[in-house]
Design a protein around this motif. Structure first.
Motif, PDB file in Angstrom:
ATOM      1  N   PRO B   6       0.809  -1.215   0.000  1.00 48.48           N
ATOM      2  CA  PRO B   6       0.000   0.000   0.000  1.00 48.48           C
ATOM      3  C   PRO B   6       0.846   1.271   0.000  1.00 48.48           C
ATOM      4  N   SER B   7       0.299   2.317  -0.572  1.00 51.60           N
ATOM      5  CA  SER B   7       0.916   3.641  -0.490  1.00 51.60           C
ATOM      6  C   SER B   7      -0.198   4.681  -0.423  1.00 51.60           C
ATOM      7  N   PRO B  38      -0.945   8.960 -11.048  1.00 53.28           N
ATOM      8  CA  PRO B  38      -2.064   9.017 -10.111  1.00 53.28           C
ATOM      9  C   PRO B  38      -3.172   8.101 -10.622  1.00 53.28           C
ATOM     10  N   VAL B  39      -3.839   7.389  -9.700  1.00 52.23           N
ATOM     11  CA  VAL B  39      -4.856   6.440 -10.149  1.00 52.23           C
ATOM     12  C   VAL B  39      -6.179   7.118 -10.483  1.00 52.23           C
ATOM     13  N   ASP B  82     -11.613  -2.128  -4.747  1.00 53.78           N
ATOM     14  CA  ASP B  82     -10.659  -3.095  -4.203  1.00 53.78           C
ATOM     15  C   ASP B  82      -9.264  -2.500  -4.056  1.00 53.78           C
ATOM     16  N   ARG B  83      -9.064  -1.284  -4.584  1.00 52.60           N
ATOM     17  CA  ARG B  83      -7.735  -0.665  -4.466  1.00 52.60           C
ATOM     18  C   ARG B  83      -7.702   0.462  -3.451  1.00 52.60           C
ATOM     19  N   ASP B 102      -3.842   3.701  -1.561  1.00 54.28           N
ATOM     20  CA  ASP B 102      -3.892   2.774  -2.689  1.00 54.28           C
ATOM     21  C   ASP B 102      -3.240   1.477  -2.230  1.00 54.28           C
ATOM     22  N   MET B 103      -4.039   0.388  -2.157  1.00 53.01           N
ATOM     23  CA  MET B 103      -3.530  -0.849  -1.577  1.00 53.01           C
ATOM     24  C   MET B 103      -2.435  -1.482  -2.425  1.00 53.01           C
ATOM     25  N   ARG B 104      -2.327  -1.056  -3.683  1.00 53.73           N
ATOM     26  CA  ARG B 104      -1.257  -1.611  -4.532  1.00 53.73           C
ATOM     27  C   ARG B 104      -0.450  -0.484  -5.157  1.00 53.73           C
ATOM     28  N   GLY B 105      -0.148   0.507  -4.364  1.00 48.46           N
ATOM     29  CA  GLY B 105       0.479   1.706  -4.914  1.00 48.46           C
ATOM     30  C   GLY B 105       1.984   1.617  -5.113  1.00 48.46           C
TER      31      GLY B 105
END
Lengths: 193, 191
Positions: B6-7, B38-39, B82-83, B102-105
């Motif tokens: 995460p990040s 950025p997501v 989910d993220r 962000d869980m997958r950052g």
């Protein structure tokens, strides 16, 4: 010699007296409020704000010198301006602000020096307004110049003090320049005719 | 072997009048292009931040009724997908800090070597309680420093009248937010 003596005096004072202390944040916020209020009152005329701060400092200095003389236990006059500088930096600032600015950049005639402030309690947390002028015009801690001018005037020294750089403006150091203009001769009371 | 961890994707500060005071957006790692982006867009993050306001209000009312948690960490506010997940903190003065995670950052390269890596990788499955505490602690410190600046006028930024207000323009504060957002990862003790 004089240097170590002065710093010893400053240290001694702090050890000797369980000095009444005041919360640093209170001082910082009070001083900050004064500066900001002056900026508002003079419509961000920073040159005028500098002047007012200097004037306020001058009035403080006139009184503070008595307190300094009483607290510092000094028994005699400084023999020269260099000694005066030592006493200002290592005793005066130590007693009242608990900081010791560095003395540098003496002119060869021994009449001008700089105080470099490694830390300046007044300026903690401060960020000058981003209006494009404050960074060039406002000397945030200008009250200190007035204090020195007022205090030294009471002990027969006419000096001129001003800041030449300030970390708040983005300079590397905070530096105050102090020049001795003249020793004021004790004026004799006018003779009765 | 690489593990996604995460990040922080976005840090937001919201004033007591529900006015946005500050938003910082941080890029996340994108494995398909091997670069950082950025997501979401700025507007989408602004909407997510706004959507947390209702949760804040609901939580504080629940807390008041139960007589607990008058101030402080509100924990997970809501999981957006989910993220992304939003965590919140409210001070006694009504200023709210939001961290969108962000869980997958980020990506942890190489094999999981030591205990610290293991802990970080373990956190990827889901953030543990209190994992966000250093973030809010650091944000609160930065906000305190900002308030101590005499040139910062709180009334201009969150007027007592309850309407609108300016955004924070302090460079020092923005820099602090950037530092917090970029250095945080699960398991960090203090920022």
């Amino acid at each position: 010699m004089a240097s170590s003596k002065a710093s010893r005096l400053g240290e001694e004072y702090l050890e000797r007296t369980r000095m009444d202390k005041v919360n640093a944040e209170l001082v910082v916020l009070t001083y900050g409020t004064i500066v900001v209020q002056l900026c508002k009152d003079f419509d961000s005329d920073y040159v005028e704000v500098n002047k007012q701060l200097d004037k306020m400092g001058y009035n403080i200095g006139l009184r503070l010198i008595e307190d300094y003389l009483a607290k510092s236990n000094t028994v005699r006059r400084c023999s020269n301006f260099r000694e005066t500088a030592e006493m200002i930096a290592k005793v005066g600032f130590k007693i009242f602000l608990n900081i010791t600015p560095t003395i540098t950049n003496w002119t060869s005639d021994g009449k001008q020096f700089s105080l470099v402030f490694d830390e300046n309690p007044f300026a903690d947390f401060v960020e000058l307004p981003d209006d494009g002028r404050a960074q060039d015009e406002l000397w945030y801690s200008n009250i200190l110049c007035g204090v020195l001018r007022g205090a030294l005037e009471m002990v027969q020294m006419q000096v001129e003090a001003h800041f030449v750089s300030d970390v708040l403006r983005g300079n590397d150091t905070t530096e105050m320049r102090i020049s001795l203009i003249r020793y004021i001769d004790d004026e004799l009371p006018p003779e009765d005719d | 072997m690489a593990t996604a961890i995460p990040s922080i994707a976005c840090l937001g500060v919201i004033g007591r009048n529900n006015n946005p005071l500050h938003t910082s957006i941080f890029p996340s790692y994108d494995p398909s292009t091997n670069s950082f982006h950025p997501v979401r867009t700025h507007l989408q993050f602004a909407l997510i931040l706004s959507s947390t306001l209702d949760v804040f209000e609901l939580r504080s009312r629940q807390n008041a009724a139960a007589g607990v948690g008058l101030t402080g960490d509100f924990g997970l506010l809501h999981a957006i997908d989910d993220r992304l997940a939003a965590y919140g903190f409210e001070t006694n003065t009504g200023t709210r800090f939001v961290a969108i995670v962000d869980m997958r950052g980020r990506r942890l390269d190489g094999a999981i070597a030591d205990a610290r890596d293991k802990r970080i990788a373990g956190a990827a499955a889901g953030l543990r309680e209190g994992e966000m505490r250093p973030v809010f602690k650091a944000m609160q410190m930065a906000y305190t420093r900002l308030m101590q600046n005499p040139f910062y006028d709180p009334d201009e930024h969150s007027p007592p009248a309850g309407q609108g207000g300016k955004k924070i323009t302090s460079r020092k504060f923005t820099e602090d937010m950037r530092r917090i957002g970029e250095t945080w990862m699960p398991g960090v003790g203090s920022l």
